[in-house]
Design an enzyme around this catalytic site. Structure first.
Site, PDB file in Angstrom:
ATOM      1  N   CYS A   2      50.452  11.953  12.900  1.00 58.27           N
ATOM      2  CA  CYS A   2      50.169  12.243  11.482  1.00 58.27           C
ATOM      3  C   CYS A   2      49.832  10.972  10.716  1.00 58.27           C
ATOM      4  O   CYS A   2      50.229   9.873  11.087  1.00 58.27           O
ATOM      5  CB  CYS A   2      51.385  12.876  10.833  1.00 58.27           C
ATOM      6  SG  CYS A   2      52.069  14.249  11.733  1.00 58.27           S
ATOM      7  N   ARG A  27      43.588   9.134  14.059  1.00 62.71           N
ATOM      8  CA  ARG A  27      44.911   9.354  14.638  1.00 62.71           C
ATOM      9  C   ARG A  27      45.030  10.766  15.204  1.00 62.71           C
ATOM     10  O   ARG A  27      45.973  11.065  15.927  1.00 62.71           O
ATOM     11  CB  ARG A  27      45.990   9.147  13.567  1.00 62.71           C
ATOM     12  CG  ARG A  27      46.054   7.721  13.056  1.00 62.71           C
ATOM     13  CD  ARG A  27      46.873   7.629  11.794  1.00 62.71           C
ATOM     14  NE  ARG A  27      48.291   7.781  12.042  1.00 62.71           N
ATOM     15  CZ  ARG A  27      49.152   6.781  12.100  1.00 62.71           C
ATOM     16  NH1 ARG A  27      48.729   5.549  11.941  1.00 62.71           N
ATOM     17  NH2 ARG A  27      50.424   6.990  12.312  1.00 62.71           N
ATOM     18  N   TRP A  75      49.632  16.446  12.563  1.00 65.93           N
ATOM     19  CA  TRP A  75      49.425  16.773  13.973  1.00 65.93           C
ATOM     20  C   TRP A  75      50.653  17.559  14.385  1.00 65.93           C
ATOM     21  O   TRP A  75      51.757  17.033  14.423  1.00 65.93           O
ATOM     22  CB  TRP A  75      49.301  15.478  14.777  1.00 65.93           C
ATOM     23  CG  TRP A  75      48.968  15.662  16.224  1.00 65.93           C
ATOM     24  CD1 TRP A  75      47.768  16.021  16.765  1.00 65.93           C
ATOM     25  CD2 TRP A  75      49.863  15.464  17.329  1.00 65.93           C
ATOM     26  NE1 TRP A  75      47.870  16.066  18.134  1.00 65.93           N
ATOM     27  CE2 TRP A  75      49.130  15.722  18.505  1.00 65.93           C
ATOM     28  CE3 TRP A  75      51.196  15.097  17.449  1.00 65.93           C
ATOM     29  CZ2 TRP A  75      49.687  15.631  19.768  1.00 65.93           C
ATOM     30  CZ3 TRP A  75      51.767  14.997  18.705  1.00 65.93           C
ATOM     31  CH2 TRP A  75      50.999  15.267  19.856  1.00 65.93           C
ATOM     32  N   ASN A 101      56.117  11.822   8.620  1.00 66.23           N
ATOM     33  CA  ASN A 101      55.717  11.650  10.025  1.00 66.23           C
ATOM     34  C   ASN A 101      56.986  11.483  10.837  1.00 66.23           C
ATOM     35  O   ASN A 101      57.915  10.818  10.370  1.00 66.23           O
ATOM     36  CB  ASN A 101      54.902  10.365  10.232  1.00 66.23           C
ATOM     37  CG  ASN A 101      53.527  10.456   9.647  1.00 66.23           C
ATOM     38  OD1 ASN A 101      53.129  11.496   9.159  1.00 66.23           O
ATOM     39  ND2 ASN A 101      52.814   9.344   9.684  1.00 66.23           N
ATOM     40  N   GLY A 102      56.993  12.008  12.057  1.00 62.11           N
ATOM     41  CA  GLY A 102      58.174  11.853  12.902  1.00 62.11           C
ATOM     42  C   GLY A 102      58.765  13.217  13.207  1.00 62.11           C
ATOM     43  O   GLY A 102      58.122  14.252  12.982  1.00 62.11           O
ATOM     44  N   GLU A 483      43.092   6.133  36.148  1.00 56.50           N
ATOM     45  CA  GLU A 483      42.566   5.969  34.788  1.00 56.50           C
ATOM     46  C   GLU A 483      41.221   6.690  34.635  1.00 56.50           C
ATOM     47  O   GLU A 483      40.965   7.328  33.612  1.00 56.50           O
ATOM     48  CB  GLU A 483      42.426   4.465  34.467  1.00 56.50           C
ATOM     49  CG  GLU A 483      41.785   4.139  33.131  1.00 56.50           C
ATOM     50  CD  GLU A 483      42.530   4.689  31.914  1.00 56.50           C
ATOM     51  OE1 GLU A 483      43.654   5.189  32.064  1.00 56.50           O
ATOM     52  OE2 GLU A 483      41.956   4.654  30.814  1.00 56.50           O
ATOM     53  N   LYS A 487      40.540   9.594  31.894  1.00 53.51           N
ATOM     54  CA  LYS A 487      39.462   9.554  30.898  1.00 53.51           C
ATOM     55  C   LYS A 487      38.639  10.830  30.981  1.00 53.51           C
ATOM     56  O   LYS A 487      38.302  11.412  29.961  1.00 53.51           O
ATOM     57  CB  LYS A 487      38.528   8.343  31.124  1.00 53.51           C
ATOM     58  CG  LYS A 487      39.072   7.001  30.728  1.00 53.51           C
ATOM     59  CD  LYS A 487      39.106   6.746  29.244  1.00 53.51           C
ATOM     60  CE  LYS A 487      40.427   7.058  28.634  1.00 53.51           C
ATOM     61  NZ  LYS A 487      41.540   6.186  28.815  1.00 53.51           N
ATOM     62  N   GLU A 490      40.646  13.852  29.564  1.00 54.39           N
ATOM     63  CA  GLU A 490      40.980  13.893  28.142  1.00 54.39           C
ATOM     64  C   GLU A 490      39.781  14.094  27.223  1.00 54.39           C
ATOM     65  O   GLU A 490      39.921  14.694  26.166  1.00 54.39           O
ATOM     66  CB  GLU A 490      41.828  12.686  27.705  1.00 54.39           C
ATOM     67  CG  GLU A 490      41.168  11.342  27.799  1.00 54.39           C
ATOM     68  CD  GLU A 490      42.110  10.206  27.400  1.00 54.39           C
ATOM     69  OE1 GLU A 490      41.983   9.115  27.951  1.00 54.39           O
ATOM     70  OE2 GLU A 490      42.952  10.424  26.532  1.00 54.39           O
ATOM     71  N   HIS A 506      47.372  14.105  53.277  1.00 52.38           N
ATOM     72  CA  HIS A 506      48.736  14.658  53.270  1.00 52.38           C
ATOM     73  C   HIS A 506      48.856  15.874  52.367  1.00 52.38           C
ATOM     74  O   HIS A 506      49.940  16.222  51.934  1.00 52.38           O
ATOM     75  CB  HIS A 506      49.731  13.563  52.878  1.00 52.38           C
ATOM     76  CG  HIS A 506      49.732  12.423  53.847  1.00 52.38           C
ATOM     77  ND1 HIS A 506      50.273  12.521  55.104  1.00 52.38           N
ATOM     78  CD2 HIS A 506      49.178  11.187  53.774  1.00 52.38           C
ATOM     79  CE1 HIS A 506      50.093  11.384  55.756  1.00 52.38           C
ATOM     80  NE2 HIS A 506      49.419  10.559  54.971  1.00 52.38           N
ATOM     81  N   LYS A 602      46.168   9.622  18.584  1.00 48.98           N
ATOM     82  CA  LYS A 602      45.969   8.221  18.956  1.00 48.98           C
ATOM     83  C   LYS A 602      47.289   7.520  19.221  1.00 48.98           C
ATOM     84  O   LYS A 602      47.407   6.732  20.140  1.00 48.98           O
ATOM     85  CB  LYS A 602      45.208   7.500  17.837  1.00 48.98           C
ATOM     86  CG  LYS A 602      44.898   6.037  18.140  1.00 48.98           C
ATOM     87  CD  LYS A 602      43.935   5.912  19.307  1.00 48.98           C
ATOM     88  CE  LYS A 602      43.715   4.482  19.752  1.00 48.98           C
ATOM     89  NZ  LYS A 602      43.159   4.446  21.116  1.00 48.98           N
TER      90      LYS A 602
HETATM   91  C1  F6R Z   1      44.572   7.655  26.896  1.00 45.04           C
HETATM   92  C2  F6R Z   1      45.458   7.136  25.870  1.00 45.04           C
HETATM   93  C3  F6R Z   1      46.919   7.357  26.013  1.00 45.04           C
HETATM   94  C4  F6R Z   1      47.684   6.093  25.590  1.00 45.04           C
HETATM   95  C5  F6R Z   1      49.193   6.373  25.575  1.00 45.04           C
HETATM   96  C6  F6R Z   1      50.004   5.130  25.253  1.00 45.04           C
HETATM   97  O1  F6R Z   1      43.253   7.362  26.611  1.00 45.04           O
HETATM   98  O2  F6R Z   1      45.025   6.562  24.916  1.00 45.04           O
HETATM   99  O3  F6R Z   1      47.257   7.723  27.314  1.00 45.04           O
HETATM  100  O4  F6R Z   1      47.372   5.059  26.475  1.00 45.04           O
HETATM  101  O5  F6R Z   1      49.477   7.363  24.621  1.00 45.04           O
HETATM  102  O6  F6R Z   1      49.651   4.611  24.019  1.00 45.04           O
HETATM  103  P1  F6R Z   1      50.020   3.135  23.620  1.00 45.04           P
HETATM  104  O7  F6R Z   1      49.294   2.211  24.520  1.00 45.04           O
HETATM  105  O8  F6R Z   1      49.594   3.013  22.188  1.00 45.04           O
HETATM  106  O9  F6R Z   1      51.506   3.004  23.784  1.00 45.04           O
END
Ligand code: F6R
Length: 607
Positions: A2, A27, A75, A101-102, A483, A487, A490, A506, A602
């Site tokens: 949020c 965000r 959010w 927020n929280g 990774e 990507k 997501e 396996h 984010k």
């Molecule tokens: C994927 C992504 C998330 C963050 C994860 C940790 O693209 O952005 O998987 O990497 O939420 O976030 P941080 O690095 O901010 O702790």
């Protein structure tokens, strides 16, 4: 997560707040709202969906005169993303409006208690209990700051909150605990926000609030109090030198593409002042006072976790330090064996990820030193670490993390070189070669990126019908495979799994058929023959393969995608953008919302 902005000043508040909310859109959110006092009445306007929906409702109302107000992008965590659940929330008498927020962990019992006293609720949120509790304490004769304190004393969980009230229409009270909240100082106007970009065009003077601090702003004043003692706290404003342009798309179609393309610069910025190409040495002032650990525990989430998995190979090979890499949400609930001579390294782009922070607090409670690796100045990870290395990647706006991972890998590689040299496992010649490679890397990458984007775009079209993908690698390319898969899923919503190639037989190989392609990370290194054997097993079952490799590697697969070869582990830095670009082009081709993928936020500041 949020977003919050509160404005108290001399200009019409709602346009300022909407402007701030737009800069917090990255965000991620699913509803939004504003509150203000006008003609001695408290007004709230809220809407499900994007800010344009809220803007349309505001346009149809009369919000022209208020010069103080609150805004929020939500959010959803408790309750669906509906208008009723959107913030701000009001008390029953409409004297107070509150954004939060929280997560309020004990909200159910508080809600039951309030309901038994006759309070009726209009949302399913955890937040609404806050505004009713404050109202209750006000009715008992407490003043606003005391009523907020009494409320927060009853609450378990995390919060950044802001409150306006009808009796003092120019005043905003705000408080934080385990969720970010920043004060922005202007002339004749002040701000509170969950994130600096919300007010960056208007002021660069900021005060970072600490946990359990309460702040009061009016157009001409600000004060911070300790929520425990209610004594005023002395705070020193800091000047933020971020360029607003840096937070904009800079001509690219999406923030994600801009951020992928910025990676050469990110490598330059992250190594700047930390490598000396003349001397061929690494200088990491930030960790000079930290003893080299006997065991390194890396704790992180998502993409940052993948950077940690990748770095494990370097720490073990170069510095011969045993490394444990944990997903933070697992680390915090197992019983990790931490000893005083160990080090916990937390990796977080935002520096606000709840699970990662919890992990580092466990380490601190056990007297184990914490090294934070993060991108956001003054973030909680940074403030709560014994030492911090900033990754210096600049603001990352796209929800999918790209350049932040690149910068994390650079910083981790530098630490591994530093410790390897200090422990005498690396020769000075080796470090010199690594430093030379690092200082050439931005140029090589810069030259390669446009061609890589073209290739990614064509390949994405060719593979766009696939509904599932394997990403296979070996050694330090296994975390990169993970990774690449993350990507793809997501942003394009295609199912993908990143796997160690040797583990395929396996079990997972049962999935392979003509509709289940494999993206193979096939660098020309000592493990290539092993990987090729695994790829033959895939081919034998009719699985299509796309192989990312180096010119002259001898990989006999179609299609191959060749990227330039550089020194040793630095090759990871050219594989990483290929994976990012492939996912990006796939999402663009499939018409997805690249910068704000569904269901994602984010900065994940709740558990
Ligand atoms: C994927 C992504 C998330 C963050 C994860 C940790 O693209 O952005 O998987 O990497 O939420 O976030 P941080 O690095 O901010 O702790």
């Amino acid at each position: 997560m949020c977003g919050i902005i509160g404005y108290s000043g001399h200009r019409p508040a709602i346009p300022m707040i909407m402007d701030g909310l737009r800069r917090l859109e990255y965000r991620g959110y699913d509803s939004a709202g504003v509150a203000f006092v006008q003609n001695k009445r408290l007004e709230t306007i809220r809407a499900q969906g994007k800010l344009d929906q809220l803007a349309a409702k505001i346009k149809a109302s009369d919000a022209a005169h208020a010069t103080t107000g609150l805004g929020h992008t939500r959010w959803a965590t408790h309750g669906l993303p509906t208008e009723d659940n959107a913030h701000p929330h009001r008390d029953s008498g409409s004297h107070l409006a509150l954004v939060h927020n929280g997560i309020i962990e004990n909200y159910s019992s508080l809600k039951r208690e309030l309901q038994s006293q006759g309070v009726s609720f209009s949302s399913q949120t955890d937040t609404e209990v806050l505004v009713h509790l404050i109202s209750g304490f006000l009715n008992q004769g407490q003043d606003i700051p005391q009523a907020i304190k009494s409320t927060l004393d009853r609450v378990d969980g995390s919060y950044a909150l802001a409150v306006i009230n009808v009796h003092n229409p120019e005043e905003i009270w705000a408080a934080r605990h385990s969720s970010p909240l920043i004060l922005g100082l202007g002339t004749g106007e002040n701000y509170v926000a969950s994130d600096i970009p919300a007010f960056l065009p208007y002021t660069r003077e900021v005060v970072f609030l600490e946990d359990r601090e309460l702040v009061r702003i009016t157009p001409s004043s600000w004060q911070v109090f300790d929520l425990r003692s209610m004594q005023e706290v002395d705070k020193t404003p800091q000047h933020i030198s971020w360029d607003v342009q840096a937070a904009q798309k800079g001509g690219y179609r999406h923030f994600m593409l801009k951020e992928i393309m910025e990676q050469p610069e990110v490598i330059r910025d992250c190594t700047s002042g930390r490598i000396d190409p003349e001397q061929g040495s690494v200088v990491l002032e930030e960790i000079q006072d930290l003893p080299i650990p006997e065991v390194l525990h890396i704790v992180a989430c998502g993409t940052s976790y993948h950077a940690g998995l990748w770095a494990k190979y370097l720490f073990e090979k170069w510095a011969q330090i045993p490394v444990q890499v944990d997903i933070a949400s697992e680390f915090r609930y197992r019983s990790p064996i931490l000893r005083k001579q160990d080090l916990v390294l937390t990796i977080s782009q935002s520096g606000e990820t709840a699970d990662t922070l919890a992990g580092q607090r466990i380490a601190a409670e056990q007297g184990v030193k914490v090294l934070g690796l993060c991108n956001v100045l003054g973030s909680s990870v940074a403030r709560e670490s014994d030492a911090v290395i900033y990754t210096q990647a600049g603001p990352e706006i796209s929800v999918a993390s790209t350049k932040a991972m690149c910068s994390q890998m650079v910083a981790l590689l530098l630490i591994a070189l530093d410790w390897g040299r200090k422990r005498s496992f690396l020769s000075s010649d080796f470090v010199r070669r690594a430093v030379a490679g690092l200082s050439d890397l931005p140029q090589v990458m810069q030259a390669a990126l446009p061609g890589m984007q073209d290739r990614a775009s064509r390949l994405a079209q060719d593979f766009s019908r696939a509904r599932s993908f394997f990403y296979l690698g070996r050694g330090m390319y296994t975390p990169l495979a993970m990774e690449g898969a993350l990507k793809l899923k997501e942003i394009s919503y295609i199912h993908a799994e990143g796997y160690a190639a040797g583990e395929m037989k396996h079990g997972p190989i049962a999935l392979i058929d003509a509709d289940f392609p494999t993206f193979a990370l096939a660098p020309a290194d000592e493990l290539l023959p092993k990987l090729q054997a695994n790829l033959q097993e895939v081919q034998a079952r009719g699985g299509p393969i796309l192989a990312l490799t180096h010119p002259g590697s001898g990989v006999d697969i179609s299609p191959v995608w060749e990227v330039p070869q550089v020194w040793g582990p630095l090759n990871s830095f050219l594989f990483l953008p290929a994976l990012q670009l492939f996912a990006y082009e796939m999402a663009v081709y499939l018409g997805k919302d690249v910068d704000q993928p569904r269901n994602l936020a984010k900065s994940v500041t709740v558990e």
